[in-house]
Enzyme design. Structure first.
Site, PDB file in Angstrom:
ATOM      1  N   ASP A  63     -27.105 -74.362  18.085  1.00 53.11           N
ATOM      2  CA  ASP A  63     -28.590 -74.124  18.562  1.00 53.11           C
ATOM      3  C   ASP A  63     -29.057 -75.588  18.332  1.00 53.11           C
ATOM      4  O   ASP A  63     -29.160 -76.170  17.192  1.00 53.11           O
ATOM      5  CB  ASP A  63     -29.110 -73.247  17.240  1.00 53.11           C
ATOM      6  CG  ASP A  63     -30.616 -72.923  17.608  1.00 53.11           C
ATOM      7  OD1 ASP A  63     -31.101 -72.390  18.569  1.00 53.11           O
ATOM      8  OD2 ASP A  63     -31.525 -73.559  16.721  1.00 53.11           O
ATOM      9  N   ASP A  88     -33.586 -66.357  18.629  1.00 48.93           N
ATOM     10  CA  ASP A  88     -34.219 -66.993  19.952  1.00 48.93           C
ATOM     11  C   ASP A  88     -34.262 -65.989  21.142  1.00 48.93           C
ATOM     12  O   ASP A  88     -35.205 -65.933  21.897  1.00 48.93           O
ATOM     13  CB  ASP A  88     -33.024 -67.927  20.421  1.00 48.93           C
ATOM     14  CG  ASP A  88     -32.953 -69.348  19.539  1.00 48.93           C
ATOM     15  OD1 ASP A  88     -33.624 -69.485  18.812  1.00 48.93           O
ATOM     16  OD2 ASP A  88     -31.856 -69.955  19.785  1.00 48.93           O
ATOM     17  N   THR A 123     -34.273 -75.364  23.889  1.00 46.85           N
ATOM     18  CA  THR A 123     -34.478 -76.484  23.234  1.00 46.85           C
ATOM     19  C   THR A 123     -33.234 -77.520  23.540  1.00 46.85           C
ATOM     20  O   THR A 123     -33.878 -78.731  23.868  1.00 46.85           O
ATOM     21  CB  THR A 123     -34.177 -76.344  21.518  1.00 46.85           C
ATOM     22  OG1 THR A 123     -32.850 -75.539  21.386  1.00 46.85           O
ATOM     23  CG2 THR A 123     -35.076 -75.401  21.072  1.00 46.85           C
ATOM     24  N   THR A 124     -32.174 -76.973  23.686  1.00 39.20           N
ATOM     25  CA  THR A 124     -30.961 -78.285  24.192  1.00 39.20           C
ATOM     26  C   THR A 124     -31.246 -78.614  25.604  1.00 39.20           C
ATOM     27  O   THR A 124     -31.449 -79.802  25.912  1.00 39.20           O
ATOM     28  CB  THR A 124     -29.662 -77.478  24.174  1.00 39.20           C
ATOM     29  OG1 THR A 124     -29.518 -77.004  22.883  1.00 39.20           O
ATOM     30  CG2 THR A 124     -28.575 -78.657  24.403  1.00 39.20           C
TER      31      THR A 124
END
Length: 534
Positions: free
Chosen positions: A65, A399, A98-99
């Site tokens: 994550d 998520d 996010t990544t």
């Protein structure tokens, strides 16, 4: 101290100061930010790898994550911290992507670095990036398809996409259905989603397929008195924001001179406590949740009355039970009435954990409040074999709750698997032809940076990234806007048909956050650090 006469600038720095200006400052910032992006890049996609983080205390975190990795890593550079903010912004806004946002920011900086080396001014690059990001938002909106809050199939596909590559594949479809059920309960009549009402609770033991949805809330405490009932049908619930104990008396007024006076004093205290319990029982409550402690005498009296009284229930659990049952949280015990009660179709104590924290401990028991009159809380109850596995799955489910909520709120979805990045890059390259001056180069660089998404998906899946990009560009040039990368075969698939779907807001937020971080770093031409600035 350095000074200059004749009206020139004066710079005052401590002896410990370090300063980097111009080219050196830019190179240092770009290098630091790209290092952060590279650190998380290998975790992207369904074939991404995990990272194992070990802190100084020996605690272990295994995750892919993005925001968790960046928060746990020991990052000590202001430019790198900006990319951590990108991940945190993405997490707060939509819960996933996010990544992707961090990797895109790093690639934007890499492309900008090349332009600056070729003599393009930083202000020109940032202006071109801002224009490209603005056009990107419009292009993405045009490319998106509408989604209805009642379209369970599409919402479950969105949840499954968010869960992929995060250790939940064994029960991906099952968990996706639980996520959608929780978000549906948390969706309000105005179309908004109360994120706090979609709850995740995890319990070690069992397997992921043992996870289930609870239409209500959980309170993870045991009954404090063995004589209390553990199960109710159609229960009335009172949530009390205080303790149920004998009132404290000032020492100065509590002095007694003989045994009879002391005995009378104790009797008055007990009478007051009995009165509190009788008042609560008189409201018709079957279950009482208290913020603070409950006196042993009061517990016995509640048990005699057939009332379940739970003490020291934390704030989050009290809030969830109140929302699930429709109870009004009472702050004054004397003012509690039947009108403050909530109602649950069923309250039952369950042994959810297979064991206690130690092998000789009694298995912990949890109260489940389901089918509440409030109907505003849905809980995903997760099971898992080990705590590390369960922690990662909980992050993935959280998520997934975020992206399903975002899809309902924005009402639009995009194909995943790199399809929107390829489509957007192609449209931006066409748009760049009409941009005057050197800003055209910045718009083209922005388009090139977007390729990092599908290219990384191919690299992490063990396929040739150049072949993947060529095939995807050809498909989109031929009018197939849903063409995405197939991580299993290395070929092209229809992302929608394959169930790889993302909310529009995931991409728009990622593009905006990445552009903001990149342009902020590109504007910096002076970095000053010191142990103690005057």
């Amino acid at each position: 101290m350095q000074g200059q006469r004749g009206g020139g600038p004066t710079v005052v720095l401590s002896e410990e100061s370090e300063r980097a200006s111009g080219e050196d400052a830019r190179a240092m910032n770009v290098s630091a930010a790209r290092a952060v992006a590279d650190a998380v890049r290998t975790t992207l996609g369904p074939k991404g790898m995990d990272k194992l983080l070990l802190d100084s205390s020996g605690n272990v975190v295994v995750t892919n994550d993005g925001v968790t990795l960046l928060e746990e890593m020991d990052i000590d550079h202001p430019a790198a911290d900006l990319l951590v903010e990108v991940a945190e912004t993405q997490e707060a806004e939509v819960g996933d992507g996010t990544t992707s946002a961090v990797v895109l920011a790093g690639e934007l900086l890499a492309e900008a670095d090349d332009l600056l080396e070729r003599g393009v001014a930083a202000s020109t690059v940032t202006a071109g990036y801002a224009e490209a990001a603005e056009r990107a938002q419009a292009f993405l909106a045009e490319h998106a398809d509408p989604v209805d809050p009642d379209d369970t199939e599409t919402l479950e596909a969105i949840a499954a996409t968010a869960l992929s590559g995060k250790g939940a594949e064994a029960a991906q479809d099952h968990l996706a259905s639980l996520v959608v059920a929780a978000v549906e309960v948390a969706t309000r009549p105005d179309g908004g989603v109360d994120r706090d009402a979609a709850v995740v609770r995890s319990f070690p033991g069992g397997s992921l397929t043992d996870s289930r949805f609870v239409d209500g809330a959980l309170v993870d405490v045991d009954a404090p008195h063995e004589g209390m009932p553990r199960q109710f049908e159609d229960a009335s619930v009172l949530v009390y924001e205080g303790d149920i104990e004998a009132p404290e008396v000032d020492d100065a007024t509590a002095t007694v001179g003989d045994f009879e006076a002391a005995e009378a004093f104790v009797e008055r205290e007990q009478a007051e406590l009995d009165g509190m319990v009788d008042h609560l029982v008189g409201t018709g409550a079957d279950v009482v949740l208290a913020d603070g402690g409950i006196d042993d005498r009061a517990l016995a009296r509640f048990a005699d009355a057939g009332v379940l009284a739970l003490r020291r229930v934390d704030e989050e659990d009290r809030a969830h039970v109140a929302a699930a049952t429709g109870a009004t949280r009472v702050s004054s015990l004397a003012d509690a009435t039947a009108a403050d009660l909530g109602h649950a179709g069923r309250v039952e104590q369950e042994r959810i954990r297979a064991y206690g924290y130690t092998h000789d401990a009694e298995p912990e028991r949890t109260f489940v409040f389901s089918d509440g009159a409030g109907g505003e809380v849905g809980t995903v109850l997760l099971r898992g074999g080990t705590e590390h596995v369960l922690d990662e799955v909980e992050r993935a489910v959280t998520d997934a709750l975020g992206v399903v909520s975002a899809a309902i709120e924005c009402g639009a979805v995009l194909p995943g698997a790199g399809a929107p990045e390829i489509e957007l890059a192609g449209r931006l390259r066409d748009y760049a032809d009409g941009v005057e001056g050197r800003e055209q180069l910045a718009v083209e660089a922005f388009a090139d940076a977007l390729d990092v998404g599908p290219r990384t998906l191919a690299e992490n899946a063990g396929h040739d990234p150049i072949d993947a990009l060529v095939a995807l560009r050809a498909a989109h040039a031929g009018g197939d806007g849903h063409a995405g990368f197939d991580a299993d075969t290395g070929g092209v698939l229809d992302a929608f048909e394959a169930g790889v779907v993302e909310p529009l807001r995931v991409k728009t937020t990622a593009v905006e956050a990445a552009m903001d971080a990149a342009t902020m770093l590109l504007r910096i031409d002076d970095v000053v650090s010191a142990s103690d600035l005057p």
